[in-house]
Design a protein around this motif. Structure first.
Motif, PDB file in Angstrom:
ATOM      1  N   ASP A 184      43.370  39.919  27.596  1.00 47.81           N
ATOM      2  CA  ASP A 184      44.811  39.705  27.722  1.00 47.81           C
ATOM      3  C   ASP A 184      45.186  38.232  27.885  1.00 47.81           C
ATOM      4  OD1 ASP A 184      43.795  39.394  30.240  1.00 47.81           O
ATOM      5  OD2 ASP A 184      45.244  40.705  31.234  1.00 47.81           O
ATOM      6  N   ASP A 242      42.078  40.543  18.652  1.00 48.31           N
ATOM      7  CA  ASP A 242      41.228  41.639  19.109  1.00 48.31           C
ATOM      8  C   ASP A 242      40.049  41.897  18.180  1.00 48.31           C
ATOM      9  OD1 ASP A 242      42.672  42.595  16.974  1.00 48.31           O
ATOM     10  OD2 ASP A 242      43.181  44.522  17.898  1.00 48.31           O
ATOM     11  N   TYR A 271      49.130  33.386  32.503  1.00 44.90           N
ATOM     12  CA  TYR A 271      48.294  34.526  32.854  1.00 44.90           C
ATOM     13  C   TYR A 271      48.189  34.510  34.378  1.00 44.90           C
ATOM     14  CZ  TYR A 271      44.904  30.729  33.024  1.00 44.90           C
ATOM     15  OH  TYR A 271      44.282  29.539  33.302  1.00 44.90           O
TER      16      TYR A 271
END
Length: 252
Positions: A135, A179, A217
């Motif tokens: 993430d 991904d 983040y």
């Protein structure tokens, strides 16, 4: 066993923390090598010797110089991995070790791992994660070096303007989905090589992604500090940030 600090990821930032904390910390890494986020990713980075704050980072820069990392305007770190391993030689480092779980345990943490000796459990007052988690990824590339002795002037797809490696080397940064797995990325590399102009040859393909980390983040989540080493431009700036963080500063 109990440590003051357990660090997840044998990164350059982790090495900076460990160099400051010494035997009071443990580094755990699933890969067989340390410093992979720069060396193995073929992400050598700019700005060497500039804006380094800690004396230990400046000393590491001198070691890089002695290893011949800087060839004029070109940067080549292939011989500099030994500097990192010499630094980690007397530290508590577990490579080839999978991190199974990290859970709160009273005022500290319980970290379960699995390696060649089976399952083991460690306890620590704090946990610092220096890896890039899914993430956190803004984008990523799989890098490779190609070389032509004739130094052709033809512009290549995905070529970086930065001067990496030895004379004649060109760094290619092939973009992949955030991904994407390594197998998928290798297919894109294969396609590139099949269409590469005559006169070039591939010399090295990275075995680790080159990550661009998101600006935002969680810095702390469930009590764990998140300090991805790959968010820094190069290994020395990441190492410097680790030293400064261990001294009570902010790893920025």
């Amino acid at each position: 066993m109990t440590y003051d600090t357990i660090i997840l990821g044998a990164t350059y930032l982790a090495a900076g923390i460990a160099e400051e904390l010494q035997e009071s910390c443990l580094i755990v890494e699933r890969r067989p090598q340390a410093g992979y986020e720069f060396i193995n990713a073929l992400r050598f980075g700019p700005g060497y010797g500039e804006k380094l704050v800690s004396d230990k980072a400046k000393d590491l820069f001198k070691q890089f110089e002695e290893k011949g990392a800087f060839h004029g305007e070109r940067i080549c770190l292939f011989d500099c991995a030994s500097c990192l391993y010499q630094m980690l030689e007397n530290k508590n480092v577990l490579l080839n070790t999978e991190i199974v779980s990290v859970t709160k345990n009273g005022e500290g943490f319980c970290v379960q791992i699995h390696g060649v000796s089976g399952y083991r459990t460690f306890y620590a007052k704090q946990v610092i994660d220096t890896r890039v988690l899914p993430d956190m990824i803004h984008s990523k590339t799989l890098n490779l070096l190609i070389n032509s002795k004739n130094h052709p002037s033809r512009i290549l797809p995905y070529a970086s303007e930065a001067k990496y490696g030895y004379p004649g080397d060109v760094l290619i940064k092939i973009p992949v989905r955030a991904d994407a797995g390594y197998a998928e990325a290798r297919k894109k590399v294969k396609q590139f090589l099949e269409n590469m102009p005559a006169g070039y040859k591939a010399t090295l393909v990275a075995d680790c992604f080159d990550w661009a980390v998101k600006q935002s983040y969680p810095k702390i989540k469930d009590g764990v500090y998140y300090l991805p080493s790959a968010r820094f431009l190069g290994p020395l700036s990441a190492f410097d940030a680790g030293v400064l963080f261990a001294r009570g500063g902010d790893a920025e």
